[in-house]
Design a protein around this motif. Structure first.
Motif, PDB file in Angstrom:
ATOM      1  N   LEU A   1       0.840  -1.221  -0.003  1.00  0.00           N
ATOM      2  CA  LEU A   1       0.157  -0.012   0.102  1.00  0.00           C
ATOM      3  C   LEU A   1       0.850   1.353  -0.103  1.00  0.00           C
ATOM      4  CD1 LEU A   1      -2.993  -0.924   2.778  1.00  0.00           C
ATOM      5  CD2 LEU A   1      -2.957  -0.768   0.118  1.00  0.00           C
ATOM      6  N   LYS A   2       1.860   1.211   0.831  1.00  0.00           N
ATOM      7  CA  LYS A   2       2.632   2.636   1.101  1.00  0.00           C
ATOM      8  C   LYS A   2       3.562   2.731  -0.307  1.00  0.00           C
ATOM      9  CE  LYS A   2       2.735   3.147   6.007  1.00  0.00           C
ATOM     10  NZ  LYS A   2       3.335   3.632   7.175  1.00  0.00           N
ATOM     11  N   ASN A   3       3.786   1.634  -1.117  1.00  0.00           N
ATOM     12  CA  ASN A   3       4.521   1.767  -2.178  1.00  0.00           C
ATOM     13  C   ASN A   3       3.896   2.529  -3.333  1.00  0.00           C
ATOM     14  OD1 ASN A   3       7.066   1.321  -0.792  1.00  0.00           O
ATOM     15  ND2 ASN A   3       6.890  -0.905  -1.486  1.00  0.00           N
ATOM     16  N   SER A   4       2.666   2.041  -3.246  1.00  0.00           N
ATOM     17  CA  SER A   4       1.733   2.307  -4.368  1.00  0.00           C
ATOM     18  C   SER A   4       0.595   3.507  -4.185  1.00  0.00           C
ATOM     19  CB  SER A   4       1.166   1.111  -4.932  1.00  0.00           C
ATOM     20  OG  SER A   4       0.138   0.742  -4.311  1.00  0.00           O
ATOM     21  N   ARG A   5       0.600   4.100  -3.102  1.00  0.00           N
ATOM     22  CA  ARG A   5      -0.491   5.047  -2.788  1.00  0.00           C
ATOM     23  C   ARG A   5      -0.383   6.450  -3.100  1.00  0.00           C
ATOM     24  NH1 ARG A   5       0.039   5.592   3.767  1.00  0.00           N
ATOM     25  NH2 ARG A   5       2.005   7.015   3.987  1.00  0.00           N
TER      26      ARG A   5
ATOM     27  N   ILE B   1      -5.415  -3.516  -4.587  1.00  0.00           N
ATOM     28  CA  ILE B   1      -6.280  -3.971  -3.517  1.00  0.00           C
ATOM     29  C   ILE B   1      -7.692  -4.007  -4.473  1.00  0.00           C
ATOM     30  CG2 ILE B   1      -5.481  -3.121  -1.438  1.00  0.00           C
ATOM     31  CD1 ILE B   1      -7.069  -0.679  -1.793  1.00  0.00           C
ATOM     32  N   GLY B   2      -8.744  -4.888  -4.081  1.00  0.00           N
ATOM     33  CA  GLY B   2      -9.984  -5.241  -4.883  1.00  0.00           C
ATOM     34  C   GLY B   2     -10.997  -4.228  -4.461  1.00  0.00           C
TER      35      GLY B   2
ATOM     36  N   SER C   1      -5.822   4.517   7.730  1.00  0.00           N
ATOM     37  CA  SER C   1      -6.163   5.453   6.518  1.00  0.00           C
ATOM     38  C   SER C   1      -7.313   4.573   5.506  1.00  0.00           C
ATOM     39  CB  SER C   1      -4.986   5.784   5.732  1.00  0.00           C
ATOM     40  OG  SER C   1      -4.264   6.431   6.317  1.00  0.00           O
ATOM     41  N   VAL C   2      -7.875   5.100   4.797  1.00  0.00           N
ATOM     42  CA  VAL C   2      -8.986   4.723   3.764  1.00  0.00           C
ATOM     43  C   VAL C   2      -8.145   4.570   2.494  1.00  0.00           C
ATOM     44  CG1 VAL C   2     -11.030   4.659   2.798  1.00  0.00           C
ATOM     45  CG2 VAL C   2     -10.705   5.625   4.965  1.00  0.00           C
ATOM     46  N   TYR C   3      -8.115   3.329   1.860  1.00  0.00           N
ATOM     47  CA  TYR C   3      -7.815   3.020   0.532  1.00  0.00           C
ATOM     48  C   TYR C   3      -8.813   2.873  -0.299  1.00  0.00           C
ATOM     49  CZ  TYR C   3      -3.309   3.216   2.954  1.00  0.00           C
ATOM     50  OH  TYR C   3      -2.253   3.675   3.861  1.00  0.00           O
ATOM     51  N   PHE C   4      -8.489   3.207  -1.297  1.00  0.00           N
ATOM     52  CA  PHE C   4      -9.274   2.868  -2.689  1.00  0.00           C
ATOM     53  C   PHE C   4      -8.528   2.296  -3.786  1.00  0.00           C
ATOM     54  CE2 PHE C   4     -12.368   6.260  -1.021  1.00  0.00           C
ATOM     55  CZ  PHE C   4     -13.585   5.621  -1.192  1.00  0.00           C
ATOM     56  N   PRO C   5      -9.198   1.141  -4.096  1.00  0.00           N
ATOM     57  CA  PRO C   5      -8.337   0.943  -5.580  1.00  0.00           C
ATOM     58  C   PRO C   5      -8.016   1.946  -6.569  1.00  0.00           C
ATOM     59  CG  PRO C   5     -10.452  -0.662  -5.155  1.00  0.00           C
ATOM     60  CD  PRO C   5     -10.438   0.579  -4.298  1.00  0.00           C
ATOM     61  N   LYS C   6      -7.067   1.623  -7.115  1.00  0.00           N
ATOM     62  CA  LYS C   6      -6.617   2.825  -8.147  1.00  0.00           C
ATOM     63  C   LYS C   6      -7.389   3.100  -9.092  1.00  0.00           C
ATOM     64  CE  LYS C   6      -2.333   4.042 -10.519  1.00  0.00           C
ATOM     65  NZ  LYS C   6      -1.251   3.859 -10.975  1.00  0.00           N
TER      66      LYS C   6
END
Length: 92
Positions: free
Chosen positions: A14-18, A36-37, A48-53
């Motif tokens: 996550l940290k490398n692609s966020r 992430i799906g 933190s909240v993560y959304f798929p790219k």
């Protein structure tokens, strides 16, 4: 050990692609990340909240997801998930 390793690997991914795209109520950073799906709340010390790219949600749907993830944050579900997943893996 397996649980810790998989979470650390996911964290690094996550940290490398966020890419930061916003914030929820001045408490949670919002990122887009590869690998992430579905949207998720992740992080123990600074969740933190993560959304798929390539997430294709309308503004209304995105706001609903952010409200949903913020509710998880308010309830402390990030800490509970860490605790219960560890117990399930230990007992299983």
């Amino acid at each position: 050990g397996v649980f810790l390793r998989s979470n650390l690997r996911f964290c690094c991914c996550l940290k490398n692609s966020r890419k930061r795209v916003g914030q929820v109520k001045k408490r949670l950073d919002v990122y887009e990340a590869a690998g992430i799906g579905s949207p998720c709340l992740f992080g123990l010390f600074k969740p933190s909240v993560y959304f798929p790219k390539d997430c294709k949600l309308s503004k209304e749907q995105r706001e609903f997801v952010l409200a949903h993830e913020y509710t998880h944050y308010r309830h402390g579900d990030d800490v509970c998930a860490l605790f219960f997943t560890g117990i399930i893996r230990w007992c299983g």
